[in-house]
Design an enzyme around this catalytic site. Structure first.
Site, short mmCIF file in Angstrom:
data_model
loop_
_atom_site.label_atom_id
_atom_site.label_comp_id
_atom_site.label_asym_id
_atom_site.label_seq_id
_atom_site.Cartn_x
_atom_site.Cartn_y
_atom_site.Cartn_z
N HIS A 197 0.77 -1.00 -0.40
CA HIS A 197 0.08 -0.26 0.01
C HIS A 197 1.09 1.34 -0.13
CE1 HIS A 197 -2.93 2.99 1.19
NE2 HIS A 197 -3.71 2.46 1.92
N ASP A 252 2.68 -4.47 7.99
CA ASP A 252 1.58 -3.67 7.85
C ASP A 252 0.45 -4.28 7.95
OD1 ASP A 252 -0.29 -2.49 7.22
OD2 ASP A 252 0.48 -1.87 4.86
N LYS A 271 -10.64 -1.01 10.45
CA LYS A 271 -10.35 -2.23 9.73
C LYS A 271 -10.96 -3.46 10.06
CE LYS A 271 -7.70 -0.62 5.79
NZ LYS A 271 -6.70 -0.43 5.09
N CYS A 307 -4.21 2.26 -3.20
CA CYS A 307 -3.89 2.64 -3.78
C CYS A 307 -1.92 1.71 -3.18
CB CYS A 307 -3.55 3.05 -1.77
SG CYS A 307 -4.88 4.23 -1.25
C1 LIG Z 1 -5.72 0.30 4.64
C2 LIG Z 1 -4.15 -0.21 4.65
C3 LIG Z 1 -3.49 0.95 4.99
C4 LIG Z 1 -3.94 1.87 5.61
O1 LIG Z 1 -4.13 2.40 6.09
P1 LIG Z 1 -4.79 4.01 7.47
O2 LIG Z 1 -6.39 3.77 8.00
O3 LIG Z 1 -5.62 4.35 5.92
O4 LIG Z 1 -3.86 5.05 7.55
C5 LIG Z 1 -2.50 0.63 5.26
N1 LIG Z 1 -1.79 -0.61 3.80
C6 LIG Z 1 -2.24 -1.60 4.40
C7 LIG Z 1 -2.20 -3.05 3.33
C8 LIG Z 1 -4.71 -1.14 3.88
O5 LIG Z 1 -5.12 -1.96 3.69
#
Ligand SMILES: *Cc1c(COP(=O)(O)O)cnc(C)c1O
Length: 404
Positions: free
Chosen positions: A121, A198, A224, A362
């Site tokens: 991302h 991440d 999420k 993204c």
């Molecule tokens: C959503 C996401 C992010 C960013 O998360 P935020 O809540 O927007 O800071 C980073 N990495 C992955 C894999 C994501 O799915």
């Protein structure tokens, strides 16, 4: 077996209509929906004990502090961190990554190397590029293959004693690929490099054990995992969090302040400057409780069933191609139909009440790899149904007919 009707009743938003049709929410990889118990936790905070924490002697402040710290303990237990102060509250994954990437400025020198993966991302690419610009360190990339998997023997070749930190996602948000993070971490440690995982996309589906993984850093966003926006965590091993300098200066992160010298507070407060998202942290704890009450094994089983069903049905559509075909993937389907722009498909299915994401998600380097502008992405959660997938398939067929 999960009682899906009962589960769907936990999520008030699933009752609404969009464009006169029942909402079909297939954008779970961008943000998950919020169950009533989490909404209740938010209402309870503002109705009954809204106050600033860690400062007041008064009752409301005590209550708010207790609940906030209770949430930290729940999160510690969920991720199996050794110490509660290894859990830092942040505003989300992006903020968490920036704390580490900025902190590493003081630990890297020119010519050091950092390794990222082709599946990241943007929020796990850009902060590290900025770090490399500041320090003269070099960014190396683990490549991917056509199935959307990392090419692990190329990773082996990138590792050396110059490698200082490796950062990869646990699960790709654009393709759903589950990356072999155990192996990535073990190999990085052999050359003395730290690893940041991440976990933003993994935590709705998996309960990560940061000690078993031996991750140095693990980051996630509450929104999420069925929680609210604007809050997340940075898990870091105590030794690493002690090595990193604070990210922001302000209240709450200090021990003593004079104009000559300021000393910093102990963990976790060193990284928690200013008034935090108190209500968000408490609601994050409630969301973790909710997910555990459903059970992560149940969530995985249900989502696998939805993924297999949707994959089979969508592939029956002529000219439809799925990107991300690893056997190891979660309930994300990224697809295109030959000759049609993903945005146009997204617009038509929205008219039919179905929420999907379109674009590069993204993750532009992945789209560049496949030489496409973007995809339509349908991402499923345990509260979705096969009937909803049937509606999506019908809607995509209709879109295809209108657009070709
Ligand atoms: C959503 C996401 C992010 C960013 O998360 P935020 O809540 O927007 O800071 C980073 N990495 C992955 C894999 C994501 O799915």
């Amino acid at each position: 077996m999960l009682d899906i009707d009962k589960i769907r009743a936990d999520f008030p938003i699933l009752k609404r209509e969009v464009n006169g049709k029942p909402l079909v929410y297939f954008d779970n990889a961008a943000t998950s929906q919020t169950p009533q118990v989490v909404i209740d936790a938010i209402v309870d905070y503002y109705s009954n004990y809204n106050a600033n924490i860690h400062r007041g002697v008064h009752t409301l402040s005590q209550e708010a502090t207790d609940k906030y710290e209770e949430a930290r303990l729940k999160i510690q237990k969920h991720f199996n961190a050794k110490k509660s102060y290894e859990i830092i509250f942040t505003s989300g994954t992006t903020h968490s990554i920036n704390i580490v990437a900025t902190g590493f400025s003081s630990l890297l020198k020119k010519g050091d190397e950092v390794i990222v993966s082709a599946l990241e991302h943007h929020s796990n690419i850009v902060p590290w590029q900025m770090l490399c610009e500041r320090t003269g360190a070099i960014l190396k990339v683990i490549p991917m293959n056509q199935d959307g998997e990392l090419v692990m023997n190329e990773y082996d070749k990138l590792l050396s004693d110059k490698t200082k930190i490796v950062f990869v996602n646990h699960i790709s948000n654009a393709l759903g690929t589950i990356n072999p993070i155990e192996e990535i971490i073990e190999k990085a440690h052999k050359v003395g490099a730290a690893v940041l995982i991440d976990g933003a996309q993994a935590c709705p589906h998996i309960k990560p054990d940061v000690q078993a993984l031996n991750a140095d850093f693990y980051v996630a966003s509450a929104h999420k995992i069925y929680g609210p926006t604007g809050v997340g965590i940075l898990y870091g091993k105590e030794e690493w969090l002690n090595k990193l300098p604070p990210y922001q200066g302000g209240g709450e992160m200090i021990k003593e302040v004079t104009f000559e010298k300021t000393t910093y507070a102990d963990l976790p407060h060193k990284f928690e400057a200013g008034t935090p998202n108190i209500c968000g942290g408490i609601a994050f704890g409630a969301a973790i409780d909710y997910a555990n009450s459903i059970g992560f094994e149940n969530i995985q089983e249900r989502e696998k069933e939805l993924l297999d069903y949707a994959t089979e049905k969508l592939l029956e559509i002529d000219g439809l191609k799925i990107y991300g075909t690893s056997k190891n993937k979660t309930s994300v389907i990224s697809f295109n139909i030959e000759g049609i722009h993903p945005y146009d498909i997204g617009t038509i299915v929205d008219k039919l009440g179905i929420a999907v994401r379109t674009g590069h998600h993204c993750a532009q380097p992945i789209m560049d790899f496949y030489k496409i502008p973007g995809t339509v992405r349908a991402s499923f959660s345990f509260y979705n149904t096969k009937e909803e997938i049937d509606s999506l398939v019908e809607a995509v067929k209709k879109a295809k007919m209108m657009l070709s």
